[in-house]
Design a protein around this motif. Structure first.
Motif, PDB file in Angstrom:
ATOM      1  N   GLY A 150      -1.678 -39.918 -90.032  1.00 45.75           N
ATOM      2  CA  GLY A 150      -1.630 -38.498 -89.706  1.00 45.75           C
ATOM      3  C   GLY A 150      -2.015 -37.666 -90.900  1.00 45.75           C
ATOM      4  N   ASN A 151      -2.425 -36.438 -90.643  1.00 46.26           N
ATOM      5  CA  ASN A 151      -2.698 -35.511 -91.729  1.00 46.26           C
ATOM      6  C   ASN A 151      -1.440 -35.312 -92.573  1.00 46.26           C
ATOM      7  N   ASP A 152      -1.620 -34.912 -93.823  1.00 46.37           N
ATOM      8  CA  ASP A 152      -0.470 -34.532 -94.634  1.00 46.37           C
ATOM      9  C   ASP A 152       0.303 -33.450 -93.900  1.00 46.37           C
ATOM     10  N   GLY A 153       1.634 -33.580 -93.894  1.00 49.76           N
ATOM     11  CA  GLY A 153       2.464 -32.619 -93.194  1.00 49.76           C
ATOM     12  C   GLY A 153       2.740 -32.981 -91.747  1.00 49.76           C
TER      13      GLY A 153
ATOM     14  N   LEU B 241      -3.547 -28.412 -87.414  1.00 50.97           N
ATOM     15  CA  LEU B 241      -3.821 -28.211 -88.835  1.00 50.97           C
ATOM     16  C   LEU B 241      -2.994 -27.070 -89.412  1.00 50.97           C
ATOM     17  N   GLU B 242      -2.868 -25.987 -88.677  1.00 54.31           N
ATOM     18  CA  GLU B 242      -2.083 -24.842 -89.171  1.00 54.31           C
ATOM     19  C   GLU B 242      -0.637 -25.244 -89.412  1.00 54.31           C
ATOM     20  N   GLU B 243      -0.078 -26.013 -88.487  1.00 51.42           N
ATOM     21  CA  GLU B 243       1.310 -26.461 -88.640  1.00 51.42           C
ATOM     22  C   GLU B 243       1.450 -27.428 -89.804  1.00 51.42           C
ATOM     23  N   SER B 244       0.495 -28.351 -89.961  1.00 53.89           N
ATOM     24  CA  SER B 244       0.583 -29.311 -91.062  1.00 53.89           C
ATOM     25  C   SER B 244       0.487 -28.612 -92.410  1.00 53.89           C
ATOM     26  N   MET B 245      -0.391 -27.610 -92.527  1.00 56.76           N
ATOM     27  CA  MET B 245      -0.506 -26.853 -93.772  1.00 56.76           C
ATOM     28  C   MET B 245       0.775 -26.077 -94.049  1.00 56.76           C
ATOM     29  N   LYS B 246       1.376 -25.544 -93.026  1.00 62.05           N
ATOM     30  CA  LYS B 246       2.637 -24.811 -93.173  1.00 62.05           C
ATOM     31  C   LYS B 246       3.736 -25.735 -93.675  1.00 62.05           C
ATOM     32  N   ARG B 247       3.780 -26.946 -93.128  1.00 69.20           N
ATOM     33  CA  ARG B 247       4.792 -27.913 -93.563  1.00 69.20           C
ATOM     34  C   ARG B 247       4.570 -28.321 -95.013  1.00 69.20           C
ATOM     35  N   MET B 248       3.318 -28.493 -95.413  1.00 66.38           N
ATOM     36  CA  MET B 248       3.030 -28.851 -96.804  1.00 66.38           C
ATOM     37  C   MET B 248       3.472 -27.755 -97.766  1.00 66.38           C
ATOM     38  N   GLU B 249       3.293 -26.506 -97.349  1.00 67.23           N
ATOM     39  CA  GLU B 249       3.691 -25.384 -98.200  1.00 67.23           C
ATOM     40  C   GLU B 249       5.192 -25.391 -98.445  1.00 67.23           C
ATOM     41  N   GLY B 250       5.932 -25.904 -97.476  1.00 70.88           N
ATOM     42  CA  GLY B 250       7.386 -25.863 -97.579  1.00 70.88           C
ATOM     43  C   GLY B 250       8.029 -27.059 -98.255  1.00 70.88           C
ATOM     44  N   ARG B 251       7.228 -28.001 -98.738  1.00 71.97           N
ATOM     45  CA  ARG B 251       7.853 -29.203 -99.293  1.00 71.97           C
ATOM     46  C   ARG B 251       7.778 -29.302-100.820  1.00 71.97           C
TER      47      ARG B 251
ATOM     48  N   ALA C 100       6.651 -29.473-104.723  1.00 66.90           N
ATOM     49  CA  ALA C 100       5.564 -29.938-105.593  1.00 66.90           C
ATOM     50  C   ALA C 100       4.491 -30.664-104.788  1.00 66.90           C
ATOM     51  N   LYS C 101       3.230 -30.366-105.108  1.00 66.54           N
ATOM     52  CA  LYS C 101       2.110 -30.952-104.375  1.00 66.54           C
ATOM     53  C   LYS C 101       1.364 -31.948-105.251  1.00 66.54           C
ATOM     54  N   ASP C 102       0.928 -33.070-104.623  1.00 68.58           N
ATOM     55  CA  ASP C 102       0.116 -34.024-105.357  1.00 68.58           C
ATOM     56  C   ASP C 102      -1.352 -33.587-105.294  1.00 68.58           C
ATOM     57  N   ARG C 103      -2.235 -34.401-105.847  1.00 69.79           N
ATOM     58  CA  ARG C 103      -3.638 -34.015-105.981  1.00 69.79           C
ATOM     59  C   ARG C 103      -4.310 -33.772-104.633  1.00 69.79           C
ATOM     60  N   LEU C 104      -3.950 -34.569-103.617  1.00 71.65           N
ATOM     61  CA  LEU C 104      -4.563 -34.389-102.302  1.00 71.65           C
ATOM     62  C   LEU C 104      -3.941 -33.218-101.547  1.00 71.65           C
ATOM     63  N   ASP C 105      -2.632 -33.004-101.731  1.00 66.88           N
ATOM     64  CA  ASP C 105      -1.981 -31.856-101.099  1.00 66.88           C
ATOM     65  C   ASP C 105      -2.659 -30.552-101.504  1.00 66.88           C
ATOM     66  N   GLN C 106      -3.163 -30.513-102.730  1.00 64.98           N
ATOM     67  CA  GLN C 106      -3.723 -29.284-103.274  1.00 64.98           C
ATOM     68  C   GLN C 106      -5.153 -28.999-102.804  1.00 64.98           C
ATOM     69  N   GLU C 107      -5.711 -29.908-102.019  1.00 64.17           N
ATOM     70  CA  GLU C 107      -7.072 -29.691-101.529  1.00 64.17           C
ATOM     71  C   GLU C 107      -7.115 -28.521-100.541  1.00 64.17           C
ATOM     72  N   SER C 108      -8.316 -28.017-100.310  1.00 67.28           N
ATOM     73  CA  SER C 108      -8.515 -26.840 -99.456  1.00 67.28           C
ATOM     74  C   SER C 108      -8.258 -27.142 -97.988  1.00 67.28           C
ATOM     75  N   ALA C 109      -8.087 -26.064 -97.213  1.00 61.57           N
ATOM     76  CA  ALA C 109      -7.939 -26.218 -95.768  1.00 61.57           C
ATOM     77  C   ALA C 109      -9.181 -26.868 -95.166  1.00 61.57           C
ATOM     78  N   ALA C 110     -10.357 -26.590 -95.743  1.00 63.54           N
ATOM     79  CA  ALA C 110     -11.598 -27.191 -95.238  1.00 63.54           C
ATOM     80  C   ALA C 110     -11.563 -28.705 -95.403  1.00 63.54           C
ATOM     81  N   PHE C 111     -11.029 -29.185 -96.533  1.00 64.76           N
ATOM     82  CA  PHE C 111     -10.897 -30.634 -96.752  1.00 64.76           C
ATOM     83  C   PHE C 111      -9.979 -31.242 -95.699  1.00 64.76           C
ATOM     84  N   HIS C 112      -8.833 -30.623 -95.482  1.00 61.19           N
ATOM     85  CA  HIS C 112      -7.868 -31.172 -94.525  1.00 61.19           C
ATOM     86  C   HIS C 112      -8.400 -31.090 -93.089  1.00 61.19           C
ATOM     87  N   GLN C 113      -9.260 -30.121 -92.815  1.00 61.31           N
ATOM     88  CA  GLN C 113      -9.912 -30.075 -91.506  1.00 61.31           C
ATOM     89  C   GLN C 113     -10.878 -31.245 -91.348  1.00 61.31           C
ATOM     90  N   ARG C 114     -11.628 -31.557 -92.406  1.00 59.99           N
ATOM     91  CA  ARG C 114     -12.530 -32.718 -92.344  1.00 59.99           C
ATOM     92  C   ARG C 114     -11.736 -34.010 -92.159  1.00 59.99           C
TER      93      ARG C 114
END
Length: 210
Positions: free
Chosen positions: A11-14, A140-150, A152-166
């Motif tokens: 699954g996507n991050d988040g 994707l919107e929900e997964s990004m929201k969940r990542m924001e709430g958890r 410290a972010k690792d290197r992949l968490d910090q990627e753009s929304a466009a990356f996570h969409q791909r």
């Protein structure tokens, strides 16, 4: 003795896959089922060291192909040291991520190419694929929201929304390639509801050996 079943969560991050996969493992173990829990990258000492390198947010210079090769190297060591011995001993393996993550994240997310990433992982795994993959599906919107709430972010968490969409689009391709193996679980429900849905699929696969 029957070979253990290899069951992976994707699954996507988040998406909640780490929380759900751990709860599934704990439930199966409580029911007296022979099962272990592990994760990728990681699971054993060498692979955990590689994980640290991959996810360290300071490693901004890392090339996309270097990243993909590190995942494959970690996967190989994890397989030969932990996953395969357990399966051969008749123990089921619950794994948080496997080859499908590389196809989605490096193949499509990093735009290396899914065929190229699959080829390098074919060498690493000698063709091993899971018996069952549970894809936890959340928007994707929900997964990004969940990542924001958890935190410290690792290197992949910090990627753009466009990356996570791909990445999400990469997973769509994986689901189309392996419809018999990959089962989609709606991850918008409660933790209990999502866990129960995953357990239903796993018990079906385990029951095939009974």
């Amino acid at each position: 003795m029957n070979r253990g079943r290899f069951i992976t969560f994707e699954g996507n991050d988040g998406s909640g896959k780490t929380t759900i996969s751990q709860r599934v493992y704990e439930t199966l173990r409580a029911r007296g089922i022979s099962v272990i829990y592990t994760r990728e990258p990681g699971g054993i000492a060498i692979a955990e060291q590689i994980r640290t390198i991959i996810l360290d947010p300071r490693n901004t210079e890392m090339d996309a192909r270097t990243e993909a090769l590190l995942y494959a190297a970690s996967r190989r060591q994890h397989l030969v040291e932990k996953v395969l011995p357990a399966l051969e001993n008749g123990t089921h393996v619950i794994c948080d991520r496997f080859i499908d993550s590389s196809l989605a994240y490096q193949g499509n997310g990093r735009q290396i190419g899914m065929e190229e990433v699959y080829a390098m992982n074919l060498f690493a795994t000698q063709g091993l694929l899971p018996d069952l993959t549970l894809f936890l599906d959340v928007g994707l919107e929900e997964s990004m929201k969940r990542m924001e709430g958890r935190g410290a972010k690792d290197r992949l968490d910090q990627e753009s929304a466009a990356f996570h969409q791909r990445v999400r689009e990469g997973y769509d391709q994986v689901k189309a390639l392996y419809p018999q193996r990959v089962h989609v679980i709606d991850a918008h429900g409660s933790i209990e509801e999502v866990t129960d849905a995953c357990l239903d699929e796993i018990e079906r696969v385990i029951a095939e050996d009974a």
